[in-house]
Design a protein around this motif. Structure first.
Motif, short mmCIF file in Angstrom:
data_model
loop_
_atom_site.label_atom_id
_atom_site.label_comp_id
_atom_site.label_asym_id
_atom_site.label_seq_id
_atom_site.Cartn_x
_atom_site.Cartn_y
_atom_site.Cartn_z
N VAL A 191 0.84 -1.20 0.00
CA VAL A 191 0.00 0.00 0.00
C VAL A 191 0.87 1.24 0.00
CG1 VAL A 191 -1.94 -1.11 1.19
CG2 VAL A 191 -0.13 -0.01 2.53
N LEU A 192 0.25 2.39 -0.31
CA LEU A 192 0.93 3.68 -0.26
C LEU A 192 0.56 4.41 1.01
CD1 LEU A 192 0.35 4.92 -3.93
CD2 LEU A 192 2.34 3.70 -3.02
N ALA A 193 1.54 5.02 1.66
CA ALA A 193 1.27 5.84 2.84
C ALA A 193 0.67 7.18 2.41
CB ALA A 193 2.56 6.08 3.61
N ASP A 194 -0.01 7.84 3.35
CA ASP A 194 -0.57 9.17 3.07
C ASP A 194 0.52 10.14 2.63
OD1 ASP A 194 -3.19 8.62 3.44
OD2 ASP A 194 -3.35 9.56 5.43
N SER A 195 1.73 9.96 3.14
CA SER A 195 2.82 10.90 2.84
C SER A 195 3.39 10.70 1.44
CB SER A 195 3.95 10.74 3.86
OG SER A 195 4.47 9.41 3.79
N PHE A 196 3.03 9.61 0.76
CA PHE A 196 3.63 9.32 -0.54
C PHE A 196 3.19 10.35 -1.58
CE2 PHE A 196 3.74 7.46 -4.75
CZ PHE A 196 5.04 6.99 -4.80
N ALA A 197 4.15 10.80 -2.40
CA ALA A 197 3.86 11.74 -3.49
C ALA A 197 4.72 11.38 -4.69
CB ALA A 197 4.13 13.18 -3.06
N LEU A 198 4.15 11.47 -5.87
CA LEU A 198 4.89 11.20 -7.10
C LEU A 198 5.74 12.40 -7.49
CD1 LEU A 198 2.11 9.51 -9.25
CD2 LEU A 198 4.12 8.41 -8.28
N PRO A 199 6.83 12.18 -8.22
CA PRO A 199 7.59 13.30 -8.77
C PRO A 199 6.70 14.18 -9.64
CG PRO A 199 8.82 11.25 -9.01
CD PRO A 199 7.44 10.88 -8.55
N LYS A 200 6.92 15.47 -9.59
CA LYS A 200 6.07 16.41 -10.31
C LYS A 200 6.56 16.66 -11.72
CE LYS A 200 3.72 17.10 -6.49
NZ LYS A 200 2.36 16.53 -6.32
N LEU A 201 6.80 15.58 -12.46
CA LEU A 201 7.26 15.69 -13.83
C LEU A 201 6.41 14.80 -14.71
CD1 LEU A 201 9.98 15.81 -11.86
CD2 LEU A 201 11.11 15.97 -14.05
N LYS A 202 6.20 15.22 -15.95
CA LYS A 202 5.47 14.39 -16.89
C LYS A 202 6.39 13.37 -17.55
CE LYS A 202 1.89 17.81 -18.00
NZ LYS A 202 1.26 18.63 -19.08
N SER A 203 7.65 13.77 -17.78
CA SER A 203 8.64 12.87 -18.36
C SER A 203 10.02 13.28 -17.88
CB SER A 203 8.57 12.90 -19.89
OG SER A 203 8.87 14.20 -20.37
N VAL A 204 10.98 12.36 -18.02
CA VAL A 204 12.34 12.58 -17.54
C VAL A 204 13.32 12.23 -18.66
CG1 VAL A 204 14.03 11.99 -15.77
CG2 VAL A 204 11.61 11.99 -15.21
N ASN A 205 14.32 13.08 -18.87
CA ASN A 205 15.30 12.85 -19.93
C ASN A 205 16.17 11.62 -19.66
OD1 ASN A 205 14.48 15.21 -21.22
ND2 ASN A 205 15.99 16.47 -20.15
N THR A 206 16.56 10.94 -20.72
CA THR A 206 17.55 9.87 -20.65
C THR A 206 18.81 10.32 -21.37
OG1 THR A 206 16.75 8.81 -22.67
CG2 THR A 206 15.75 8.11 -20.60
N PHE A 207 19.95 9.74 -20.98
CA PHE A 207 21.24 10.19 -21.51
C PHE A 207 22.14 9.01 -21.85
CE2 PHE A 207 19.80 13.49 -18.55
CZ PHE A 207 19.90 14.64 -19.32
N GLU A 208 23.18 9.33 -22.63
CA GLU A 208 24.31 8.44 -22.83
C GLU A 208 25.58 9.24 -22.63
OE1 GLU A 208 24.50 6.38 -26.51
OE2 GLU A 208 22.78 5.08 -26.09
N TYR A 209 26.64 8.54 -22.19
CA TYR A 209 27.95 9.19 -22.11
C TYR A 209 28.62 9.13 -23.48
CZ TYR A 209 27.55 9.13 -17.05
OH TYR A 209 27.15 9.34 -15.76
N GLU A 210 29.23 10.24 -23.87
CA GLU A 210 29.96 10.28 -25.12
C GLU A 210 31.41 9.84 -24.87
OE1 GLU A 210 28.89 13.31 -28.10
OE2 GLU A 210 28.20 14.48 -26.39
N PRO A 211 31.99 9.08 -25.80
CA PRO A 211 33.36 8.58 -25.60
C PRO A 211 34.36 9.73 -25.45
CG PRO A 211 32.26 7.41 -27.38
CD PRO A 211 31.38 8.57 -27.02
#
Length: 338
Positions: free
Chosen positions: A44-64
Motif C-alpha cells: 500500500v501507499l502511505a498518506d505521505s507518498f507523493a509522485l515526482p512532479k514531472l510528466k517525463s524525464v530525460n535519458t542520456f548516454e555518455y559520449e566517448p
C-alpha cells in the motif's frame, strides 16, 4: 515481470550517499512512519507518498572520451602489466580483460569504453602472499595509515582524467582474507588481515537535467572511487564508478502513475512467492511505500546509458522503524521496459 529485487547492484560497493536537488515524498529523518491504509493488500501507499512532479524525464548516454579510449594502456603502464588480453565476453561498450603484472599477480580489468568507469582487481601469487604475511605479522596498521592514505591519493590522481578532480571522503578499516599455504607446504589456509579502504568523490558532481526545470545530482551505484590497499601498499581492488565524460540526451521516459507503481510492486511480490526475488512481506503484514525521489543510474562498466529511476522508501508493518531504500528504473514502473 519476474526479476531479482536488487537492480544492478554494482559491486555492492554503492558507497556513500549524494545530495539530491529536487525530490519527492522523502520522509524527514527521525520521523515515525505511519500506516494510513488498513486494507489487507500486501502493498500500500502511505498518506505521505507523493509522485515526482514531472510528466517525463530525460535519458542520456555518455559520449566517448580520449581518456576512456586510452585507459587500458594507462592501466597496463601504471600497474606494470605486460598486456591485458580481452576475453570473449567483450561487446559494445564493455571491455573485459585479464593479465599479469610484473610480480606474477593475476589481474582482472573491466571498463566502459565510453565513460571510462572501471573495475580492477589483483590476485597475488602464493609466494607473494607468503612474504607479505610474514612481514605483516605483529606490525601496526595504524602506524601505516598516513603512508597508505598518501598512496591512495596518488593512485586517485592517476585517474582524474576519467573522474574529474577528486577529494577523499572516507577512510575505513576492513578485514581481507587470502587462501594460501603459509608454510610452503601442501595445505592451504585462510589468512586474514586488517587494512584500509579509501573512498573518493568528485569535487564537482555531474548534473543531470531531468527536465527543463529539474536538475539531479544524485547517482545510483556509481558516485565514488573506491581503493582497497594491502598494508604494504599493494592495490587489491579499485572500483571507479565516476566519470566526467559529456552527456548527450537520447530520449525521454514517461513518468509512472501510482497505479503503475502498485502494479509493478505487486507483480514483484507475486514473484517473491514463487522464490524469484521481490519484496518479502511477512504473513499478516503490509509493505508501506512512504516516498520516492528522482535519481539517475550511471553507466557502470557495461553500458553507455544513463537512465532515470526513483529511490523508493518503504517499510513493513511488522518492523515500522526499519525503512528500506531501493532503486527502480522508471522504465520498469511505466511498463516501457523492452
Amino acid at each position: 515481470m519476474k526479476r531479482n529485487r536488487a537492480f544492478a547492484v554494482l559491486l555492492a560497493l554503492a558507497i556513500g550517499a549524494s545530495v539530491l536537488l529536487g525530490g519527492c515524498g522523502k520522509q524527514p529523518a527521525g520521523s515515525e512512519p505511519t500506516t494510513v491504509d488498513t486494507r489487507k493488500e500486501p502493498i500500500v501507499l502511505a498518506d505521505s507518498f507523493a509522485l515526482p512532479k514531472l510528466k517525463s524525464v530525460n535519458t542520456f548516454e555518455y559520449e566517448p572520451t580520449v581518456a576512456a579510449e586510452q585507459l587500458a594502456s594507462h592501466v597496463e603502464k601504471f600497474f606494470h602489466i605486460d598486456k591485458l588480453e580481452p576475453q570473449d565476453t567483450c561487446d559494445g561498450t564493455f571491455f573485459d580483460a585479464r593479465g599479469k603484472d610484473d610480480k606474477g599477480s593475476d589481474v582482472t580489468f573491466q571498463q566502459n569504453t565510453a565513460s571510462g568507469s572501471f573495475l580492477y582487481s589483483a590476485t597475488f601469487m602464493v609466494a607473494n602472499n607468503r612474504v607479505f604475511m610474514r612481514a605483516n605479522e605483529g606490525s601496526s596498521l595504524a602506524a601505516k595509515k598516513g603512508e597508505l592514505t598518501a598512496r591512495a591519493k596518488a593512485i586517485a590522481r592517476e585517474f582524474e582524467e576519467i573522474t574529474g578532480e577528486l577529494t577523499l571522503a572516507n577512510v575505513n578499516e576492513e578485514t581481507w582474507s587470502v587462501t594460501t599455504n603459509i608454510k610452503a607446504g601442501t595445505d592451504f589456509d585462510e589468512y586474514e588481515f586488517d587494512t584500509y579502504s579509501f573512498l573518493f568523490v568528485q569535487k564537482e558532481k555531474p548534473r543531470f537535467q531531468a527536465d527543463e526545470n529539474t536538475v539531479i545530482t544524485e547517482q545510483y551505484s556509481g558516485d565514488s572511487f573506491y581503493i582497497l590497499l594491502r598494508p604494504d601498499g599493494e592495490v587489491i581492488n579499485l572500483y571507479c564508478g565516476l566519470t566526467n565524460a559529456p552527456l548527450k540526451k537520447t530520449g525521454e521516459e514517461t513518468m509512472f502513475t501510482a497505479e503503475q507503481l502498485l502494479a509493478y510492486e505487486n507483480a514483484m511480490y507475486e514473484s517473491s512467492l514463487e522464490g524469484e526475488g521481490g519484496p518479502l512481506v511477512p504473513d499478516g503484514a503490509q509493505m508501506v511505500i512512504t516516498g520516492c525521489r528522482l535519481i539517475y543510474a550511471n553507466n557502470g562498466v557495461s553500458y553507455a546509458r544513463c537512465y532515470p529511476g526513483v529511490m523508493l522508501s518503504y517499510y513493513t508493518t511488522d518492523s515500522p522503524s526499519d525503512v528500506i531504500e531501493e532503486f527502480v528504473p522508471i522504465s520498469f514502473l511505466n511498463g516501457s521496459e523492452s
